[in-house]
Design an enzyme around this catalytic site. Structure first.
Site, PDB file in Angstrom:
ATOM      1  N   HIS A 118     155.819  37.447  26.515  1.00 33.83           N
ATOM      2  CA  HIS A 118     156.014  37.719  24.987  1.00 33.83           C
ATOM      3  C   HIS A 118     154.019  38.396  24.861  1.00 33.83           C
ATOM      4  O   HIS A 118     153.447  38.930  25.375  1.00 33.83           O
ATOM      5  CB  HIS A 118     156.008  36.396  24.143  1.00 33.83           C
ATOM      6  CG  HIS A 118     157.272  35.972  24.148  1.00 33.83           C
ATOM      7  ND1 HIS A 118     157.718  34.922  24.547  1.00 33.83           N
ATOM      8  CD2 HIS A 118     157.980  36.278  23.246  1.00 33.83           C
ATOM      9  CE1 HIS A 118     158.737  34.930  24.702  1.00 33.83           C
ATOM     10  NE2 HIS A 118     159.468  35.131  23.721  1.00 33.83           N
ATOM     11  N   LYS A 160     171.320  31.075  19.975  1.00 27.79           N
ATOM     12  CA  LYS A 160     170.360  30.082  19.835  1.00 27.79           C
ATOM     13  C   LYS A 160     171.154  30.044  18.693  1.00 27.79           C
ATOM     14  O   LYS A 160     170.475  28.558  18.277  1.00 27.79           O
ATOM     15  CB  LYS A 160     169.177  31.086  19.547  1.00 27.79           C
ATOM     16  CG  LYS A 160     168.678  30.977  20.836  1.00 27.79           C
ATOM     17  CD  LYS A 160     167.995  29.304  21.397  1.00 27.79           C
ATOM     18  CE  LYS A 160     167.095  29.381  22.647  1.00 27.79           C
ATOM     19  NZ  LYS A 160     166.978  28.145  23.404  1.00 27.79           N
ATOM     20  N   SER A 163     164.582  30.082  17.146  1.00 28.63           N
ATOM     21  CA  SER A 163     163.971  30.211  17.567  1.00 28.63           C
ATOM     22  C   SER A 163     164.167  31.308  16.346  1.00 28.63           C
ATOM     23  O   SER A 163     165.401  31.900  15.646  1.00 28.63           O
ATOM     24  CB  SER A 163     164.217  32.052  18.543  1.00 28.63           C
ATOM     25  OG  SER A 163     163.863  33.074  18.987  1.00 28.63           O
ATOM     26  N   SER A 164     162.977  32.191  16.036  1.00 28.91           N
ATOM     27  CA  SER A 164     163.233  33.070  14.660  1.00 28.91           C
ATOM     28  C   SER A 164     163.791  33.052  14.973  1.00 28.91           C
ATOM     29  O   SER A 164     163.657  34.934  13.442  1.00 28.91           O
ATOM     30  CB  SER A 164     161.569  33.368  13.790  1.00 28.91           C
ATOM     31  OG  SER A 164     160.960  33.497  14.923  1.00 28.91           O
ATOM     32  N   CYS A 165     163.822  34.245  15.617  1.00 27.04           N
ATOM     33  CA  CYS A 165     164.898  35.178  16.078  1.00 27.04           C
ATOM     34  C   CYS A 165     166.757  34.794  15.914  1.00 27.04           C
ATOM     35  O   CYS A 165     167.478  36.995  15.576  1.00 27.04           O
ATOM     36  CB  CYS A 165     165.029  36.674  17.454  1.00 27.04           C
ATOM     37  SG  CYS A 165     165.546  35.121  18.541  1.00 27.04           S
ATOM     38  N   TYR A 220     170.437  37.013  22.884  1.00 26.24           N
ATOM     39  CA  TYR A 220     169.465  35.995  22.745  1.00 26.24           C
ATOM     40  C   TYR A 220     169.275  35.377  21.620  1.00 26.24           C
ATOM     41  O   TYR A 220     169.608  33.547  21.678  1.00 26.24           O
ATOM     42  CB  TYR A 220     167.716  36.043  23.369  1.00 26.24           C
ATOM     43  CG  TYR A 220     167.127  35.198  23.023  1.00 26.24           C
ATOM     44  CD1 TYR A 220     167.000  33.671  24.105  1.00 26.24           C
ATOM     45  CD2 TYR A 220     166.512  34.266  22.401  1.00 26.24           C
ATOM     46  CE1 TYR A 220     166.024  32.624  24.196  1.00 26.24           C
ATOM     47  CE2 TYR A 220     165.116  33.846  22.200  1.00 26.24           C
ATOM     48  CZ  TYR A 220     165.278  32.571  23.122  1.00 26.24           C
ATOM     49  OH  TYR A 220     164.406  31.392  23.083  1.00 26.24           O
TER      50      TYR A 220
END
Length: 324
Positions: free
Chosen positions: A181, A142, A109-111, A138
Site C-alpha cells: 500500500h 468485502k 475495507s473502505s474500498c 477485492y
C-alpha cells in the site's frame, strides 16, 4: 461470579491488523488467544476450518485474515483477490456459526464504497454507485463479507459485527516493492533513495487524491472496543441493512502532502516528482466516523507520530533481516 476468560481466535494474526489486535488483546490482559499460521490452517479449506472450530471451542473471532495489496497487486491478481477473500470469509463465518461462536468481528475495507461517493462517506452509501475499477474484485468480496454477517444475524440470530477501516499503516506492514500500500511503499522507496544517495524519487500519480490514514494500533483498539460493546449499544448505532461501522480518523491529506511528510520522517532530502501518467485511483476517500464516535471511541495517534513509529518498526525489521 466472575465470567470465564473468553477464548479468542484472531484469524490473520501475522498480518498488519491481526498482529495489532493480538498486541492490544495481550496488553488488556487476555491470555486465551488462539492463532494459526497459514501452514497450520488453510482458511480456504472448509473441512480444515470446520475441524478447527470443532476442536478449539472459540468464544470470539476477529476475522482479520485477507489477501490485500495496493493498486498494482489488485490489478495484477484480480482472480486471487476475489476468490481467496470470498472463500476465507465464507468458511470462517459459516463454521463459526456452526460451532456456536458467541461473537465475530469481520474486518472489511473502505474500498467497498462507490468511487464517487459523497464525502465524508457514510455507512449507508454502500452499493449506491460504481466501485473503483482498480480494486473492484477485492471490494466485491468485502461487500459479500458484510452481507454474510448481516444475513446470518437475520436468519440465525448470531452476533456477527463488521467494521470498515480506512487506509492503515504501522508495524507489521507489507513493504513489497510492487504489492504494498501507499505508506509502506513510500517509506521503502524514500529509505532506499536516502541510503543510495539518490537525487529524486518518482511517485505514481498526480499527488492530488485525498486519503485518510490510520495507525494500525488505533484500528486494533477500535476493533476491541466494538467487539466488547453490549448488543443493544451496537444495534442502537447501526441499521439492519447497513450494520457495519466505519473506523477512521475523520481527517485526510493529499498524496502530495503525504509523500513530503514521509520523506521528512525518513530523512530523504532529494526531489519528489509526481508521474501524472500513472493512475490515481479514487479521487477522495474520507470516512464519516460519527457512528464510531457515538459509541465512545476516537482515534488517538497523529499522522506524523504514527509515521515515525512505523519507520522505527521498518528500521527494526531491516536490522532483524540483516542479523538473520
Amino acid at each position: 461470579m466472575d465470567h470465564p476468560e473468553p477464548r479468542i481466535y484472531v484469524a490473520g494474526h501475522r498480518g498488519l491488523v491481526g498482529s495489532a489486535i493480538v498486541r492490544t488483546l495481550r496488553a488488556r490482559g487476555h491470555t486465551h488467544i488462539v492463532t494459526r499460521t497459514h501452514d497450520e490452517l488453510e482458511l480456504t479449506d472448509q473441512d480444515a476450518v470446520r475441524a478447527f472450530f470443532r476442536s478449539e471451542r472459540i468464544d470470539q473471532v476477529y476475522l482479520a485474515a485477507a489477501r490485500v495489496g495496493g493498486i498494482h497487486a489488485n490489478n495484477s491478481y484480480p482472480a486471487q483477490f476475489i476468490y481467496d477473500n470470498l472463500m476465507v470469509q465464507t468458511n470462517v463465518v459459516h463454521e463459526a456459526w456452526r460451532a456456536g461462536v458467541g461473537r465475530l468481528l469481520f474486518l472489511g475495507s473502505s474500498c467497498i464504497y462507490p468511487r464517487l461517493a459523497p464525502q465524508p462517506i457514510r455507512e449507508d452509501y454502500l452499493m449506491e454507485g460504481g466501485l473503483e475499477p482498480t480494486n473492484e474484485p477485492y471490494a466485491v468480496a468485502k461487500i459479500a463479507g458484510i452481507k454474510l454477517c448481516e444475513s446470518y444475524n437475520r436468519q440465525y440470530g448470531t452476533d456477527f459485527r463488521s467494521v470498515m477501516p480506512t487506509n492503515l499503516y504501522g508495524p507489521g506492514d507489507n513493504y513489497h516493492p510492487e504489492n504494498s500500500h501507499v505508506i509502506p511503499a513510500l517509506m521503502r522507496r524514500f529509505h532506499e533513495a536516502k541510503t543510495e544517495g539518490a537525487s529524486e524519487v518518482v511517485i505514481w500519480g498526480s499527488g492530488k487524491p485525498m486519503r485518510e490514514f490510520m495507525y494500525v494500533d488505533d484500528m486494533a483498539a477500535a476493533c476491541v472496543h466494538v467487539m466488547n460493546l453490549a448488543p443493544e449499544d451496537y444495534a442502537a448505532n447501526t441499521e439492519p441493512m447497513h450494520s457495519h461501522i466505519n473506523v477512521g480518523t475523520g481527517t485526510d491529506v493529499s498524496i502530495h502532502e503525504l509523500a513530503h511528510l514521509v520523506g521528512e520522517v525518513v530523512g530523504f532530502e532529494g526531489r519528489i516528482v509526481f508521474d501524472a501518467s500513472k493512475p490515481d485511483g479514487t479521487p477522495r476517500k474520507l470516512l464519516d466516523v460519527s457512528r464510531l464516535r457515538a459509541l465512545g471511541w476516537s482515534a488517538r495517534t497523529p499522522l506524523r507520530e504514527g509515521l515515525r513509529r512505523a519507520y522505527d518498526a521498518y528500521l527494526a525489521a531491516q536490522l532483524a533481516d540483516v542479523a538473520a
